[in-house]
Design a protein around this motif. Structure first.
Motif, PDB file in Angstrom:
ATOM      1  N   TYR A   1      -2.918  -2.025  -6.803  1.00 24.47           N
ATOM      2  CA  TYR A   1      -1.600  -1.409  -6.632  1.00 24.47           C
ATOM      3  C   TYR A   1      -0.666  -1.810  -7.764  1.00 24.47           C
ATOM      4  N   ILE A   2       0.356  -0.977  -7.963  1.00 21.01           N
ATOM      5  CA  ILE A   2       1.442  -1.345  -8.859  1.00 21.01           C
ATOM      6  C   ILE A   2       2.694  -1.488  -8.005  1.00 21.01           C
ATOM      7  N   ALA A   3       3.257  -2.682  -8.000  1.00 20.30           N
ATOM      8  CA  ALA A   3       4.481  -2.949  -7.267  1.00 20.30           C
ATOM      9  C   ALA A   3       5.647  -2.510  -8.148  1.00 20.30           C
ATOM     10  N   LYS A   4       6.278  -1.404  -7.786  1.00 19.84           N
ATOM     11  CA  LYS A   4       7.357  -0.850  -8.595  1.00 19.84           C
ATOM     12  C   LYS A   4       8.660  -1.583  -8.311  1.00 19.84           C
ATOM     13  N   GLY A   5       9.380  -1.907  -9.361  1.00 26.65           N
ATOM     14  CA  GLY A   5      10.593  -2.692  -9.202  1.00 26.65           C
ATOM     15  C   GLY A   5      11.885  -1.934  -9.376  1.00 26.65           C
ATOM     16  N   GLY A   6      11.822  -0.614  -9.440  1.00 24.93           N
ATOM     17  CA  GLY A   6      13.033   0.159  -9.678  1.00 24.93           C
ATOM     18  C   GLY A   6      14.078   0.014  -8.600  1.00 24.93           C
ATOM     19  N   ASP A   7      13.659  -0.281  -7.355  1.00 31.40           N
ATOM     20  CA  ASP A   7      14.607  -0.422  -6.252  1.00 31.40           C
ATOM     21  C   ASP A   7      15.131  -1.852  -6.096  1.00 31.40           C
TER      22      ASP A   7
END
Length: 254
Positions: free
Chosen positions: A163-169
């Motif tokens: 998985y890629i843990a997205k940090g935009g939020d």
């Protein structure tokens, strides 16, 4: 003649064009892919939120997938909003059969649960059905809240899910995205946050871009890096439409 990679997007329709199937088709096409769709749900939505959702039948979703794969074929798949647990399971059935029939197919799963404007797009039963799709996918792309709802880093790592843990939020001036692949060292990308309210469809765009690059034969980490660059450019090119979380500027990215 060089043929474009055939990318199947299985996702919901966004009437305002900023996210979902519409964002996927724009992204896939601009990146040189041939876009096909299996629409899971119809939504009435815009930059301020989702006014109404109507999920299609699981049988209709399956028929769309069968029609695309049976005639055109497929080089990569992107999964987005599903609409119901029944749809999630029938999508898993079809993709498991596809992999069994032709071998490895890049599948990118964006576990959509809540829209950018805060509307709930997946109930508990649907989220529970995500387990099968994460097991099929070569990459799952949760944002901060979705990662927590799926059990967090330890839970996904224990289940062997890439998985890629997205940090935009996440808060802060720097956005941190973290790729975790079982048996490998995590890979981290950082970028200065683009200060804008026009972020509708970023997750859809990222996941469909990754799927398109994978369909072109690009290695996973490189596909993610190229997809991040595409999303960044689209954020900078946002046309400013809408009173809320407006759409990206897909049209201006070359």
């Amino acid at each position: 003649m060089n043929q474009p990679p055939r990318i199947l997007s299985i996702a919901g329709s966004d009437s305002s064009g900023g996210a979902g199937i519409q964002a996927d088709v724009k992204t896939i096409t601009l990146l040189g892919g041939y876009a096909m769709t299996a629409i899971t749900a119809i939504t009435a939505q815009n930059s301020t939120g989702v006014a109404a959702i109507q999920a299609l039948s699981a049988e209709m979703v399956a028929a769309q997938i069968d029609a695309c794969i049976g005639d055109i074929g497929v080089d990569a798949v992107k999964i987005g909003m599903l609409g119901s647990a029944e749809i999630a399971h029938v999508v898993a059935d079809r993709l498991e059969a596809l992999v069994a029939a032709i071998g490895v197919v890049p599948i990118v799963f964006d576990p959509v649960m809540i829209s950018t404007a805060g509307s709930v797009l997946a109930d508990e039963a649907t989220v529970a059905a995500f387990e099968r799709l994460m097991g099929i996918a070569c990459l799952t792309t949760p944002n901060v809240d979705e990662l927590a709802a799926l059990g967090g880093d330890e839970a996904l790592a224990a289940r062997g899910i890439a998985y890629i843990a997205k940090g935009g939020d996440a808060p802060g001036e720097t956005v941190v995205d973290r790729l975790v692949v079982p048996g490998q060292e995590p890979q981290v990308w950082t970028a200065q946050r683009v200060e804008t309210r026009h972020t509708h469809g970023t997750g859809c765009t990222l996941s469909s871009a990754i799927a398109t690059f994978l369909g072109q034969g690009v290695p996973l980490a490189e596909a993610i890096e190229d997809a991040r660059d595409f999303v960044h450019a689209a954020l900078l090119a946002a046309p400013g439409f809408g009173e809320g979380h407006g759409p990206l500027g897909h049209h201006a990215v070359r």
